[in-house]
Write a protein that holds these residues in place. Structure first.
Motif, PDB file in Angstrom:
ATOM      1  N   VAL A 118       0.813  -1.213   0.000  1.00 49.95           N
ATOM      2  CA  VAL A 118       0.000   0.000   0.000  1.00 49.95           C
ATOM      3  C   VAL A 118       0.847   1.266   0.000  1.00 49.95           C
ATOM      4  CG1 VAL A 118      -1.777   1.276   1.241  1.00 49.95           C
ATOM      5  CG2 VAL A 118      -1.880  -1.211   1.157  1.00 49.95           C
ATOM      6  N   SER A 119       1.714   1.405   0.988  1.00 55.15           N
ATOM      7  CA  SER A 119       2.430   2.672   1.167  1.00 55.15           C
ATOM      8  C   SER A 119       3.419   2.959   0.052  1.00 55.15           C
ATOM      9  CB  SER A 119       3.150   2.663   2.517  1.00 55.15           C
ATOM     10  OG  SER A 119       3.976   1.517   2.626  1.00 55.15           O
ATOM     11  N   SER A 120       4.263   1.987  -0.300  1.00 54.22           N
ATOM     12  CA  SER A 120       5.275   2.240  -1.324  1.00 54.22           C
ATOM     13  C   SER A 120       4.650   2.482  -2.685  1.00 54.22           C
ATOM     14  CB  SER A 120       6.265   1.069  -1.392  1.00 54.22           C
ATOM     15  OG  SER A 120       5.595  -0.145  -1.654  1.00 54.22           O
ATOM     16  N   ALA A 121       3.556   1.791  -3.008  1.00 52.16           N
ATOM     17  CA  ALA A 121       2.896   2.002  -4.290  1.00 52.16           C
ATOM     18  C   ALA A 121       2.397   3.433  -4.415  1.00 52.16           C
ATOM     19  CB  ALA A 121       1.730   1.015  -4.449  1.00 52.16           C
ATOM     20  N   VAL A 122       1.846   3.959  -3.341  1.00 55.72           N
ATOM     21  CA  VAL A 122       1.317   5.323  -3.361  1.00 55.72           C
ATOM     22  C   VAL A 122       2.433   6.347  -3.499  1.00 55.72           C
ATOM     23  CG1 VAL A 122       0.111   7.068  -1.992  1.00 55.72           C
ATOM     24  CG2 VAL A 122      -0.744   4.716  -2.044  1.00 55.72           C
ATOM     25  N   ILE A 123       3.473   6.208  -2.690  1.00 56.55           N
ATOM     26  CA  ILE A 123       4.549   7.198  -2.690  1.00 56.55           C
ATOM     27  C   ILE A 123       5.331   7.175  -3.995  1.00 56.55           C
ATOM     28  CG2 ILE A 123       6.710   7.865  -1.556  1.00 56.55           C
ATOM     29  CD1 ILE A 123       5.518   6.922   1.052  1.00 56.55           C
ATOM     30  N   ASN A 138      -6.423   1.730  -5.593  1.00 63.07           N
ATOM     31  CA  ASN A 138      -6.072   0.390  -6.055  1.00 63.07           C
ATOM     32  C   ASN A 138      -5.195  -0.356  -5.061  1.00 63.07           C
ATOM     33  OD1 ASN A 138      -7.052  -0.247  -8.941  1.00 63.07           O
ATOM     34  ND2 ASN A 138      -6.408   1.875  -9.080  1.00 63.07           N
ATOM     35  N   SER A 139      -4.312   0.351  -4.366  1.00 59.79           N
ATOM     36  CA  SER A 139      -3.482  -0.311  -3.363  1.00 59.79           C
ATOM     37  C   SER A 139      -4.326  -0.800  -2.195  1.00 59.79           C
ATOM     38  CB  SER A 139      -2.402   0.646  -2.870  1.00 59.79           C
ATOM     39  OG  SER A 139      -1.535   1.006  -3.915  1.00 59.79           O
ATOM     40  N   ALA A 140      -5.205   0.074  -1.707  1.00 58.93           N
ATOM     41  CA  ALA A 140      -6.055  -0.312  -0.582  1.00 58.93           C
ATOM     42  C   ALA A 140      -7.044  -1.400  -0.987  1.00 58.93           C
ATOM     43  CB  ALA A 140      -6.795   0.910  -0.046  1.00 58.93           C
ATOM     44  N   PHE A 141      -7.698  -1.208  -2.146  1.00 60.05           N
ATOM     45  CA  PHE A 141      -8.678  -2.187  -2.618  1.00 60.05           C
ATOM     46  C   PHE A 141      -8.012  -3.535  -2.903  1.00 60.05           C
ATOM     47  CE2 PHE A 141     -11.460  -3.840  -6.160  1.00 60.05           C
ATOM     48  CZ  PHE A 141     -12.526  -4.159  -5.341  1.00 60.05           C
ATOM     49  N   GLY A 142      -6.797  -3.484  -3.490  1.00 58.20           N
ATOM     50  CA  GLY A 142      -6.074  -4.722  -3.752  1.00 58.20           C
ATOM     51  C   GLY A 142      -5.710  -5.461  -2.487  1.00 58.20           C
ATOM     52  N   SER A 143      -5.385  -4.703  -1.435  1.00 61.81           N
ATOM     53  CA  SER A 143      -5.053  -5.339  -0.162  1.00 61.81           C
ATOM     54  C   SER A 143      -6.277  -6.006   0.462  1.00 61.81           C
ATOM     55  CB  SER A 143      -4.468  -4.303   0.801  1.00 61.81           C
ATOM     56  OG  SER A 143      -3.226  -3.844   0.328  1.00 61.81           O
ATOM     57  N   PHE A 144      -7.435  -5.350   0.342  1.00 58.85           N
ATOM     58  CA  PHE A 144      -8.668  -5.970   0.839  1.00 58.85           C
ATOM     59  C   PHE A 144      -9.000  -7.226   0.034  1.00 58.85           C
ATOM     60  CE2 PHE A 144      -9.578  -1.653   2.587  1.00 58.85           C
ATOM     61  CZ  PHE A 144      -9.767  -2.034   3.906  1.00 58.85           C
ATOM     62  N   LEU A 145      -8.832  -7.153  -1.293  1.00 56.76           N
ATOM     63  CA  LEU A 145      -9.067  -8.339  -2.133  1.00 56.76           C
ATOM     64  C   LEU A 145      -8.093  -9.456  -1.780  1.00 56.76           C
ATOM     65  CD1 LEU A 145      -9.668  -6.893  -5.732  1.00 56.76           C
ATOM     66  CD2 LEU A 145     -11.358  -7.906  -4.187  1.00 56.76           C
ATOM     67  N   GLY A 146      -6.851  -9.069  -1.454  1.00 55.62           N
ATOM     68  CA  GLY A 146      -5.829 -10.063  -1.152  1.00 55.62           C
ATOM     69  C   GLY A 146      -6.153 -10.915   0.053  1.00 55.62           C
ATOM     70  N   ILE A 147      -6.977 -10.402   0.961  1.00 54.63           N
ATOM     71  CA  ILE A 147      -7.378 -11.195   2.128  1.00 54.63           C
ATOM     72  C   ILE A 147      -8.037 -12.497   1.684  1.00 54.63           C
ATOM     73  CG2 ILE A 147      -8.860 -11.241   4.174  1.00 54.63           C
ATOM     74  CD1 ILE A 147      -8.557  -8.218   4.355  1.00 54.63           C
ATOM     75  N   CYS A 216      11.145   5.290   3.730  1.00 56.39           N
ATOM     76  CA  CYS A 216      12.499   4.836   4.077  1.00 56.39           C
ATOM     77  C   CYS A 216      12.470   4.061   5.395  1.00 56.39           C
ATOM     78  CB  CYS A 216      13.444   6.029   4.179  1.00 56.39           C
ATOM     79  SG  CYS A 216      13.919   6.775   2.600  1.00 56.39           S
ATOM     80  N   TYR A 217      11.720   4.588   6.356  1.00 54.70           N
ATOM     81  CA  TYR A 217      11.610   3.913   7.652  1.00 54.70           C
ATOM     82  C   TYR A 217      10.917   2.557   7.506  1.00 54.70           C
ATOM     83  CZ  TYR A 217      10.539   3.221  12.597  1.00 54.70           C
ATOM     84  OH  TYR A 217      10.439   2.712  13.868  1.00 54.70           O
ATOM     85  N   LEU A 218       9.890   2.510   6.663  1.00 55.72           N
ATOM     86  CA  LEU A 218       9.194   1.248   6.429  1.00 55.72           C
ATOM     87  C   LEU A 218      10.119   0.228   5.779  1.00 55.72           C
ATOM     88  CD1 LEU A 218       5.792   2.655   5.096  1.00 55.72           C
ATOM     89  CD2 LEU A 218       6.121   1.396   7.217  1.00 55.72           C
ATOM     90  N   GLN A 219      10.934   0.674   4.828  1.00 48.88           N
ATOM     91  CA  GLN A 219      11.858  -0.238   4.166  1.00 48.88           C
ATOM     92  C   GLN A 219      12.935  -0.723   5.133  1.00 48.88           C
ATOM     93  OE1 GLN A 219      11.524  -1.560   1.125  1.00 48.88           O
ATOM     94  NE2 GLN A 219       9.577  -0.448   1.066  1.00 48.88           N
ATOM     95  N   TRP A 220      13.376   0.166   6.010  1.00 53.67           N
ATOM     96  CA  TRP A 220      14.327  -0.263   7.041  1.00 53.67           C
ATOM     97  C   TRP A 220      13.712  -1.370   7.894  1.00 53.67           C
ATOM     98  CZ3 TRP A 220      13.325   0.250  12.319  1.00 53.67           C
ATOM     99  CH2 TRP A 220      14.370  -0.158  13.160  1.00 53.67           C
ATOM    100  N   GLY A 221      12.471  -1.167   8.320  1.00 52.91           N
ATOM    101  CA  GLY A 221      11.807  -2.163   9.142  1.00 52.91           C
ATOM    102  C   GLY A 221      11.601  -3.472   8.411  1.00 52.91           C
ATOM    103  N   ALA A 222      11.249  -3.375   7.120  1.00 55.14           N
ATOM    104  CA  ALA A 222      11.030  -4.595   6.333  1.00 55.14           C
ATOM    105  C   ALA A 222      12.313  -5.394   6.193  1.00 55.14           C
ATOM    106  CB  ALA A 222      10.485  -4.231   4.954  1.00 55.14           C
TER     107      ALA A 222
END
Length: 265
Positions: A118-123, A138-147, A216-222
């Motif tokens: 979600v986040s990286s696709a948007v940014i 599309n990122s949010a909707f795709g994540s809901f569909l992915g469930i 950047c912080y999210l990628q560090w955490g990942a």
């Protein structure tokens, strides 16, 4: 353009490289319950901040207009959840005749079945001047569909059954994506983007930099949560669907994880 000016303009790419390098050198910072509490600051605060900023910077008309692009939404979802997993499967059929480890191939297929981050696709869409509002939807909707769709894809391509904690994943997506976006829109309408940080013009660049810093912080955490970087004996906050990895409340463990557990047993 001087080197310093170039660095100021393209700091985001350098930042991504630096945080991945830092994750490799000091992966213990990603431990669950560690000094920066990544299970809270990454999974909830950083992601929510990105969508709060998007709500502030986007006009309501842009969001409502994005909802009407039905053909675009169909293309994105079919490409992400049908074409891409199938293409990966075909590619892995070729790789299966090579000496590459079978579980690595299964891991690649698992990643190929994941919904969009979600986040990286948007940014990244915003960074190249794309339609940010459409990317958010599309990122949010795709994540809901992915469930629902991701476990089915894993069953289809890998033969792995799974159980899905629908309520916890749905609530996390709603609270970290939808709610911050709505609050950001509300604040934007109330204040008309008039604060020193949020005024239209050059200051809107501050919002973009905040979002990129969050990513950047999210990628560090990942990457501190990825097994190639972590020492033995440490428990890590796992990457989530928001950072481009597998949700830590994922529908099921991959076959590779089950295989490693059997070997340890």
């Amino acid at each position: 353009m001087g080197a310093l000016e170039r660095l100021r303009k393209d700091w985001f790419i350098l930042g991504i490289v630096l945080v991945i390098t830092a994750a490799k050198l000091q992966p213990d910072f990603g431990v669950k319950g560690g000094p920066l509490k990544p299970e809270i600051t990454i999974t909830y605060i950083a992601v929510s901040a990105i969508f709060f900023n998007s709500g502030l910077s986007l006009k309501t008309e842009e969001l409502t207009s994005a909802l009407m692009h039905v053909k675009l939404h169909l293309f994105v979802q079919i490409f992400t959840l049908v074409f891409f997993p199938t293409a990966i499967w075909l590619f892995l059929q070729l790789l299966s005749i090579t000496p590459i480890n079978e579980w690595l191939l299964k891991g690649l297929q698992t990643v190929g079945c994941m919904p969009p981050p979600v986040s990286s696709a948007v940014i990244l869409t915003k960074a190249v001047g794309g339609n940010e509002a459409a990317a958010i939807f599309n990122s949010a909707f795709g994540s809901f569909l992915g469930i629902v769709i991701t476990p089915l894809l894993l069953l289809l391509f890998l033969g792995s059954s799974s159980s899905v904690p629908f309520s916890s994943i749905f609530s996390q997506l709603f609270m970290t994506v939808v709610v911050p976006l709505i609050i950001g829109q509300e604040k934007s309408v109330q204040k008309g983007i008039q604060s020193p940080l949020l005024t239209r013009g050059s200051e809107i660049h501050n919002l973009e930099n905040l979002q990129r810093g969050d990513l950047c912080y999210l990628q560090w955490g990942a990457h501190t949560g990825c097994s190639p970087f972590k020492p033995m004996g440490l428990e890590y906050a796992q990457p989530s669907i928001f950072t481009g990895g597998v949700q830590n409340r994922s529908p099921a463990k991959t076959e590779g994880q089950l295989y490693m557990k059997q070997r340890k047993g």
